[in-house]
Scaffold this motif. Structure first.
Motif, PDB file in Angstrom:
ATOM      1  N   ARG A 565      23.809  73.489 -19.592  1.00 51.59           N
ATOM      2  CA  ARG A 565      23.548  74.860 -20.029  1.00 51.59           C
ATOM      3  C   ARG A 565      23.878  75.902 -18.954  1.00 51.59           C
ATOM      4  NH1 ARG A 565      19.959  74.596 -24.412  1.00 51.59           N
ATOM      5  NH2 ARG A 565      20.652  72.852 -25.697  1.00 51.59           N
ATOM      6  N   ASP A 566      24.077  75.487 -17.729  1.00 52.77           N
ATOM      7  CA  ASP A 566      24.431  76.423 -16.668  1.00 52.77           C
ATOM      8  C   ASP A 566      25.266  75.673 -15.634  1.00 52.77           C
ATOM      9  OD1 ASP A 566      24.565  78.234 -14.517  1.00 52.77           O
ATOM     10  OD2 ASP A 566      22.715  79.200 -15.166  1.00 52.77           O
ATOM     11  N   ARG A 567      26.550  75.961 -15.630  1.00 55.37           N
ATOM     12  CA  ARG A 567      27.470  75.253 -14.736  1.00 55.37           C
ATOM     13  C   ARG A 567      27.869  76.110 -13.526  1.00 55.37           C
ATOM     14  NH1 ARG A 567      29.043  70.781 -17.526  1.00 55.37           N
ATOM     15  NH2 ARG A 567      28.841  70.833 -19.802  1.00 55.37           N
ATOM     16  N   THR A 568      27.139  77.178 -13.297  1.00 59.81           N
ATOM     17  CA  THR A 568      27.495  78.106 -12.221  1.00 59.81           C
ATOM     18  C   THR A 568      26.869  77.726 -10.882  1.00 59.81           C
ATOM     19  OG1 THR A 568      25.581  79.527 -12.658  1.00 59.81           O
ATOM     20  CG2 THR A 568      27.602  79.972 -13.896  1.00 59.81           C
ATOM     21  N   GLY A 569      25.912  76.818 -10.885  1.00 54.05           N
ATOM     22  CA  GLY A 569      25.192  76.479  -9.666  1.00 54.05           C
ATOM     23  C   GLY A 569      23.988  77.365  -9.424  1.00 54.05           C
ATOM     24  N   VAL A 571      21.247  77.716 -11.244  1.00 54.00           N
ATOM     25  CA  VAL A 571      19.969  77.050 -11.503  1.00 54.00           C
ATOM     26  C   VAL A 571      19.520  76.255 -10.282  1.00 54.00           C
ATOM     27  CG1 VAL A 571      18.831  75.258 -12.868  1.00 54.00           C
ATOM     28  CG2 VAL A 571      20.246  76.961 -14.003  1.00 54.00           C
ATOM     29  N   GLU A 572      20.438  75.490  -9.710  1.00 61.25           N
ATOM     30  CA  GLU A 572      20.076  74.716  -8.521  1.00 61.25           C
ATOM     31  C   GLU A 572      19.618  75.620  -7.385  1.00 61.25           C
ATOM     32  OE1 GLU A 572      22.918  74.370 -10.251  1.00 61.25           O
ATOM     33  OE2 GLU A 572      23.775  72.352 -10.034  1.00 61.25           O
ATOM     34  N   LYS A 573      20.342  76.735  -7.171  1.00 59.82           N
ATOM     35  CA  LYS A 573      19.975  77.661  -6.102  1.00 59.82           C
ATOM     36  C   LYS A 573      18.593  78.273  -6.356  1.00 59.82           C
ATOM     37  CE  LYS A 573      24.721  78.860  -4.841  1.00 59.82           C
ATOM     38  NZ  LYS A 573      25.762  79.927  -4.826  1.00 59.82           N
ATOM     39  N   GLN A 574      18.315  78.546  -7.617  1.00 61.64           N
ATOM     40  CA  GLN A 574      17.017  79.126  -7.959  1.00 61.64           C
ATOM     41  C   GLN A 574      15.892  78.143  -7.655  1.00 61.64           C
ATOM     42  OE1 GLN A 574      17.026  80.847 -11.851  1.00 61.64           O
ATOM     43  NE2 GLN A 574      14.962  81.668 -11.684  1.00 61.64           N
ATOM     44  N   MET A 575      16.088  76.886  -8.024  1.00 63.65           N
ATOM     45  CA  MET A 575      15.055  75.890  -7.763  1.00 63.65           C
ATOM     46  C   MET A 575      14.913  75.608  -6.264  1.00 63.65           C
ATOM     47  SD  MET A 575      13.735  75.349 -10.664  1.00 63.65           S
ATOM     48  CE  MET A 575      14.210  77.040 -11.083  1.00 63.65           C
ATOM     49  N   GLU A 576      16.023  75.624  -5.559  1.00 65.34           N
ATOM     50  CA  GLU A 576      15.953  75.436  -4.114  1.00 65.34           C
ATOM     51  C   GLU A 576      15.184  76.581  -3.454  1.00 65.34           C
ATOM     52  OE1 GLU A 576      20.044  75.112  -3.164  1.00 65.34           O
ATOM     53  OE2 GLU A 576      20.232  73.045  -3.918  1.00 65.34           O
ATOM     54  N   PHE A 577      15.391  77.786  -3.964  1.00 67.73           N
ATOM     55  CA  PHE A 577      14.658  78.948  -3.450  1.00 67.73           C
ATOM     56  C   PHE A 577      13.164  78.806  -3.734  1.00 67.73           C
ATOM     57  CE2 PHE A 577      12.833  83.164  -4.412  1.00 67.73           C
ATOM     58  CZ  PHE A 577      12.928  83.746  -3.153  1.00 67.73           C
ATOM     59  N   TYR A 578      12.814  78.401  -4.958  1.00 70.12           N
ATOM     60  CA  TYR A 578      11.405  78.233  -5.303  1.00 70.12           C
ATOM     61  C   TYR A 578      10.756  77.138  -4.459  1.00 70.12           C
ATOM     62  CZ  TYR A 578      12.189  81.169  -9.430  1.00 70.12           C
ATOM     63  OH  TYR A 578      12.479  82.203 -10.270  1.00 70.12           O
ATOM     64  N   GLN A 614      14.573  87.999 -10.420  1.00 66.35           N
ATOM     65  CA  GLN A 614      14.989  86.601 -10.467  1.00 66.35           C
ATOM     66  C   GLN A 614      16.264  86.439 -11.284  1.00 66.35           C
ATOM     67  OE1 GLN A 614      13.078  84.484  -8.479  1.00 66.35           O
ATOM     68  NE2 GLN A 614      12.247  86.532  -8.117  1.00 66.35           N
ATOM     69  N   ILE A 615      16.355  87.188 -12.358  1.00 67.97           N
ATOM     70  CA  ILE A 615      17.534  87.094 -13.230  1.00 67.97           C
ATOM     71  C   ILE A 615      18.752  87.685 -12.545  1.00 67.97           C
ATOM     72  CG2 ILE A 615      18.490  87.875 -15.440  1.00 67.97           C
ATOM     73  CD1 ILE A 615      15.564  87.848 -16.485  1.00 67.97           C
ATOM     74  N   GLN A 616      18.552  88.785 -11.824  1.00 61.10           N
ATOM     75  CA  GLN A 616      19.683  89.390 -11.109  1.00 61.10           C
ATOM     76  C   GLN A 616      20.197  88.475 -10.001  1.00 61.10           C
ATOM     77  OE1 GLN A 616      19.515  93.940 -10.593  1.00 61.10           O
ATOM     78  NE2 GLN A 616      17.387  93.290 -10.427  1.00 61.10           N
ATOM     79  N   ARG A 617      19.271  87.779  -9.378  1.00 58.50           N
ATOM     80  CA  ARG A 617      19.645  86.972  -8.222  1.00 58.50           C
ATOM     81  C   ARG A 617      20.126  85.578  -8.606  1.00 58.50           C
ATOM     82  NH1 ARG A 617      15.880  86.138  -2.799  1.00 58.50           N
ATOM     83  NH2 ARG A 617      17.396  84.934  -1.613  1.00 58.50           N
ATOM     84  N   PHE A 618      19.592  85.051  -9.717  1.00 59.54           N
ATOM     85  CA  PHE A 618      19.865  83.656 -10.052  1.00 59.54           C
ATOM     86  C   PHE A 618      20.372  83.527 -11.497  1.00 59.54           C
ATOM     87  CE2 PHE A 618      16.400  83.325  -6.802  1.00 59.54           C
ATOM     88  CZ  PHE A 618      17.168  82.761  -5.798  1.00 59.54           C
ATOM     89  N   SER A 619      19.833  82.575 -12.219  1.00 57.08           N
ATOM     90  CA  SER A 619      20.292  82.269 -13.575  1.00 57.08           C
ATOM     91  C   SER A 619      19.806  83.311 -14.576  1.00 57.08           C
ATOM     92  CB  SER A 619      19.773  80.884 -13.987  1.00 57.08           C
ATOM     93  OG  SER A 619      20.000  80.653 -15.357  1.00 57.08           O
ATOM     94  N   GLY A 943      22.894  86.866  -1.481  1.00 59.20           N
ATOM     95  CA  GLY A 943      23.710  85.907  -2.213  1.00 59.20           C
ATOM     96  C   GLY A 943      25.042  86.488  -2.646  1.00 59.20           C
ATOM     97  N   THR A 944      26.066  85.682  -2.501  1.00 60.65           N
ATOM     98  CA  THR A 944      27.408  86.113  -2.897  1.00 60.65           C
ATOM     99  C   THR A 944      27.479  86.416  -4.385  1.00 60.65           C
ATOM    100  OG1 THR A 944      28.376  84.761  -1.140  1.00 60.65           O
ATOM    101  CG2 THR A 944      29.839  85.429  -2.930  1.00 60.65           C
ATOM    102  N   ASP A 945      26.823  85.598  -5.178  1.00 60.92           N
ATOM    103  CA  ASP A 945      26.881  85.751  -6.629  1.00 60.92           C
ATOM    104  C   ASP A 945      26.318  87.100  -7.062  1.00 60.92           C
ATOM    105  OD1 ASP A 945      27.459  84.601  -9.246  1.00 60.92           O
ATOM    106  OD2 ASP A 945      25.288  84.570  -9.518  1.00 60.92           O
ATOM    107  N   ARG A 946      25.206  87.481  -6.482  1.00 57.97           N
ATOM    108  CA  ARG A 946      24.594  88.754  -6.874  1.00 57.97           C
ATOM    109  C   ARG A 946      25.492  89.924  -6.474  1.00 57.97           C
ATOM    110  NH1 ARG A 946      18.495  91.024  -5.412  1.00 57.97           N
ATOM    111  NH2 ARG A 946      18.582  92.837  -6.811  1.00 57.97           N
ATOM    112  N   LEU A 947      26.063  89.863  -5.295  1.00 60.28           N
ATOM    113  CA  LEU A 947      26.943  90.934  -4.850  1.00 60.28           C
ATOM    114  C   LEU A 947      28.175  91.027  -5.743  1.00 60.28           C
ATOM    115  CD1 LEU A 947      27.525  93.126  -2.758  1.00 60.28           C
ATOM    116  CD2 LEU A 947      28.613  91.380  -1.334  1.00 60.28           C
TER     117      LEU A 947
END
Length: 977
Positions: A565-569, A571-578, A614-619, A943-947
């Motif tokens: 459901r999320d192939r962008t990575g 989700v993993e980054k979000q869980m690692e942050f938590y 959380q949504i802006q930064r991650f999934s 995070g690069t993704d957010r920028l």
């Protein structure tokens, strides 16, 4: 870490690991799972995708259920147990299968993974007892599943579209023990599916009002001949069945037995009652199918559902054998301790009365049942439950387990294979709502539709005390009752636009007291005010739905990864942050498709700001961040539904499949006016008098630009406005001019001069912020030109809503805030030459172009000109000068932090400020180095993704694109060359 083992190992790698392990027996798997063979699916692939989640075993050597139950860390993380054993479990000496070893010499009972030669090995039940179940029982699965294929043979019932071969007029007596009166409406809802005449026997205890209860049942169940009796509270539902109504039930050919089962002692069984009822009374079609089975198969004596998943290993005599043996002897049965005929666990079933005649005619009395004391096992009632199957079998009849092809927890879910048919014309209901709708409602139901993802639903229950607001990015059918509003936020992933609305109701619906979010693919079918009442009593920031299946965000994340459901990575980054934040496991999981919040509760604003961050930064999967946002803010929430109930099986809702997975038909409204609507721009701000503002100008040389800037500022200010000049190590000529300027404008100007080497922009800016006295201040580059109307529009916009934290203008050279062009060269964004046009003229043009537009909400405001609420700067602590000593990135960092703190960032489309750009850093090489350094620091912090996402938003926001196109046509068009 084992949480992301499946992400690390691809499907191909998992196939390779399993096939080479020697622990997967394809022949065994296909033999044990004929559905896999029937559909010609590769057995290993089936096990990886589905089998282990359904607790299927890969071979006789590995028990999936045992491995998960014995290794809580594996189960909590939702990892394929066989993969875990191959990679880690074998080395850690974890067991793969529970076995019972009986030593013939000592009768010692041991558990072992690899039993020694010569010992007798048998599987055991939860009590450690060797027992044979007959027939082989079927169990449901602990999850949502659209598959009707059972684990072992049982009959599939048609939830819809079953047609009897002949008209059904069965002689039926139904007994319901209504100990918990609060479930009356639920049972009426189920019994309403019976379309033939039947006798209904209701047993209640002393606390019930028999007359009132009878009246309700007679009124709401016209097909039922109702009898209500009061019995003493002994023997629970069983005593009322075999004693209280035994004589009446014997007279009917078919009988059924139900009761208000709660199972409060076990959370895993909290939906057991609904699982039983859903498979026995779920629909008219299903009930007719059951009656046809009895009619066509005279050997069938009892029919009951497949076992609830939580009963695996529990279908046994337990502590009931001795009392069951005494009872069996009394009614002429023969039972065996090492064998058990399966029985209707939970005591709900359909049966022929002849099959249960030995029990109904046994002459049992209430004296045969112990006084009620909350027993969970070992009573006469539990014994009778255990011998139901044996009574039926020894009366000459067979037992049959059944399951609906529509799972009990998906009865209100309508995907493509079960599309929703809204055949009724709802015009009258809609017009009645519009007629009775309150003029100043304080409760709003809101949702969002973006990217054309779903069709607009038509709610079947409209409450005149509610407003219904739909946010959208395109023209759509309002169904006559939706207040369609435009979205001021844009994202290249449309789902994030909807998430923006969902997690910021306080920004968009501030005129209301209570806001109720509902996903755009859900239809409201009944009154939901009782949910508001429950939430209001809770004194929490949000009321929502407890996830029926999972209670841990880490598990939810693993499911998302498992199903791609999320192939962008993200989700993993979000869980690692938590995990790094030490967010606990099993901390609850909210289903966010329906929630209620108090918009006047300031604490809820903090919660929503954190959730949106959380949504802006991650999934974009908002469910992953909601409980974390509560935890961070030390806030609680209220569960609106109990017993694993959700929108997928609540009678107040219809939960539709998304887009291509829907196929649903909506009401054709024949008499509703003004349906097709463009989203209208709603000003979520209020007009205010223009407050005073401090203007901070940091100076480092560039004297000619500084002169132009200061002169324009002096011409633009009014009233109590103040100018704060921070000189950061300028040359002598610049210092002399600044001193002169200050002397000429002493009443409105404050000069702070720094001698020696320049300390850097951020340090100077923070000095300026510390000197602010007015409620707003403008951070203005010294190479700009300000115009009075632009300043006024910036201040008025920021002051119009307390949640607006930063506002910026358009410009000729401000990256994505530039007009007409935003693209420049590799080291510099566009610098548009608009020197032929006065600032007054450009601002007049922008005002005309934006007269009907809402100021866009954006993630970034260019640092050349930022109008900032003073309280925001104090809350955030100004710019981060340690990370950005020379600027180039500090304004973006500040914007991100302001957004994370819950503040809105706006661009005033009717304000233009001229910017020469980089006058203090004229060296392209130095500027490029500073930009790169600032960009790298931003990526590290946010995070690069957010920028990257933020830049795309700024480039593609339709409101900004529109004004660029208008400007391009005006300034560079054929008539204006």
């Amino acid at each position: 870490m084992i949480k992301f083992i499946k992400r690390k190992y691809t499907r191909a790698k998992q196939l390779e690991l399993i096939k080479s392990s020697g622990l997967f027996d394809s022949q065994y798997y296909l033999s044990a799972n004929p559905d896999v063979l029937q559909h010609n699916i590769d057995p290993v692939e089936h096990y990886i995708y589905h089998g282990w989640k359904e607790l299927r075993d890969p071979s006789e050597q590995f028990c999936t259920e045992f491995y998960l139950s014995s290794n809580k860390d594996v189960k909590d993380c939702g990892i394929n147990p066989l993969i875990h054993y191959i990679l880690h479990g074998k080395e850690e000496l974890r067991l793969t299968k529970r076995t019972l070893i009986i030593n013939s010499d000592t009768s010692t009972v041991l558990e072992c993974d690899n039993p020694s030669k010569g010992l007798v090995v048998n599987e055991v039940d939860m009590h450690g007892t060797k027992i044979k179940l007959s027939p082989s029982p079927a169990y449901d699965v602990e999850d949502y599943t659209l598959s009707a294929i059972p684990n072992s043979p049982c009959i599939i019932l048609n939830y819809e579209h079953y047609k009897s071969k002949k008209k059904l007029e069965p002689d039926v007596g139904i007994h319901i023990h209504l100990h918990y009166i609060e479930f009356l409406d639920e049972f009426i809802d189920f019994l309403s599916a019976i379309q033939f005449k039947f006798s209904l026997y209701i047993s209640v205890t002393e606390h019930a009002n028999v007359k009132e209860l009878s009246s309700i049942l007679v009124m709401k169940l016209p097909n039922a001949n109702v009898t209500v009796k009061v019995f003493e509270n002994k023997g629970r539902d069983i005593a009322a069945f075999v004693v209280g109504f035994a004589k009446e039930l014997q007279k009917h050919e078919y009988i059924a037995h139900f009761h208000t089962k709660k199972s409060p002692h076990n959370i895993h069984k909290s939906d057991w009652r609904r699982q039983l009822l859903g498979n026995l009374l779920g629909s008219e079609s299903l009930i007719n199918h059951i009656m046809s089975i009895f009619n066509e198969s005279k050997n069938i004596g009892m029919l009951f559902p497949e076992y609830h998943y939580s009963l695996k290993g529990q279908i046994s005599w337990g502590t009931n054998y001795n009392v069951s043996e005494l009872l069996s002897n009394r009614i002429g049965l023969t039972i065996s301790k090492d064998k058990l005929t399966i029985f209707p666990a939970g005591s709900m079933f359909w049966a022929r009365s002849a099959a249960l005649k030995p029990l109904l005619t046994a002459g049992l009395t209430y004296d045969d049942f112990p006084t009620e004391s909350g027993q969970v096992d070992g009573t006469t009632a539990h014994a009778i439950e255990r011998i139901f199957g044996e009574v039926c079998h020894q009366s000459g009849y067979d037992l049959l387990q059944v399951k609906s092809d529509r799972p009990h927890n998906l009865t209100r879910y309508y995907p493509g294979q079960w599309p929703y048919a809204q055949d009724k014309d709802l015009s009258d209901e809609i017009n009645q709502y519009l007629k009775n709708k309150g003029k100043n409602n304080k409760t709003v139901i809101f949702t969002a539709l973006t990217g054309g993802y779903d069709d607009v639903v038509c709610h079947e229950f409209l409450d005149p005390d509610f407003d219904y607001v739909l946010f959208s990015d395109s023209e759509l059918d309002s169904k006559g009752f939706w207040d369609v509003r435009a979205i001021d936020y844009w994202h290249p992933e449309p789902v994030r636009m909807a998430r923006r609305i969902k997690t910021n109701p306080h920004l968009y619906l501030s005129e209301y007291d209570t806001a109720i979010w509902i996903d755009a693919n859900v239809i409201i079918k009944g009154c939901i005010k009782h949910y508001i009442d429950s939430y209001s009593k809770s004194n929490t920031v949000i009321g929502s739905i407890d996830h029926p299946m999972r209670h841990c965000v880490y598990n939810e994340a693993q499911v998302l990864l498992d199903f791609g459901r999320d192939r962008t990575g993200r989700v993993e980054k979000q869980m690692e942050f938590y995990d790094a934040q030490k967010y606990p496991k099993q901390n609850g999981l909210i289903e966010t498709n329906f929630f209620i919040t108090n918009l006047k509760n300031k604490k809820s604003h903090d919660f929503f700001a954190c959730w949106w961050a959380q949504i802006q930064r991650f999934s974009h999967r908002d469910q992953l961040g909601v409980n974390f946002a509560l935890w961070v803010n030390d806030l609680d929430w209220c569960a609106l539904m109990i017993e694993k109930l959700s929108l997928r099986d609540s009678r107040e809702f219809a939960y539709l499949g998304h887009a291509n997975n829907s196929g649903s038909r909506f009401s054709k409204l024949s008499n509703v006016k003004d349906k097709i609507k463009k989203p209208r721009n709603i000003k979520t701000t209020v007009k205010v008098d223009r407050p005073a503002v401090d203007i901070i100008i940091c100076v480092h040389n560039a004297l000619e630009e500084v002169k132009d800037c200061l002169q324009s500022v002096v011409a633009s200010i009014e009233g109590l406005d103040r100018i704060i000049i921070i000189d950061d190590g300028s040359n002598l000529a610049t210092k002399e001019y600044l001193n002169y300027f200050t002397e000429q404008h002493s009443k409105i100007c404050f000069l702070n001069s720094h001698e020696g080497p320049a300390r850097g922009y951020c340090s100077s800016a923070n000095v300026g912020m510390s000197l602010v006295k007015n409620p707003f201040f403008l951070m203005l580059n010294s190479d700009t030109k300000l115009y009075s109307t632009a300043l006024t529009e910036l201040v008025l916009l920021c002051a119009s809503n307390e949640k607006i934290g930063i506002v910026g203008p358009l410009s000729n050279a401000a990256s994505t805030q530039s007009i007409p062009e935003i693209k420049g060269n590799a080291s510099q964004t566009a610098i548009n030459d608009l020197s032929e046009h006065s600032l007054e003229h450009i601002n007049e043009l922008l005002n005309s172009w934006s007269s009907n537009s809402v100021s866009p909400s954006v993630p970034l405001i260019h640092g050349f000109c930022q109008l900032i609420r003073t309280s925001v700067a104090k809350e955030l602590g100004g710019f981060d000068e340690s990370s950005f000593p020379n600027g180039y990135g500090e304004e973006n960092d500040f914007c991100f932090r302001a957004g994370d703190a819950g503040y809105d960032l706006k661009i005033a489309l009717n304000a233009f400020v001229y910017h020469k750009k980089s006058a203090s850093y004229s060296d392209d090489k130095v500027r490029a180095e500073l930009m790169l350094k600032g960009s790298n620091k931003l990526k590290l912090l946010h995070g690069t993704d957010r920028l990257t996402q933020s830049i795309k938003i700024m480039e593609g926001h339709p409101a900004l694109v529109r004004v660029r196109l208008l400007a391009n046509e005006y300034f560079y068009g054929s008539n204006n060359k």
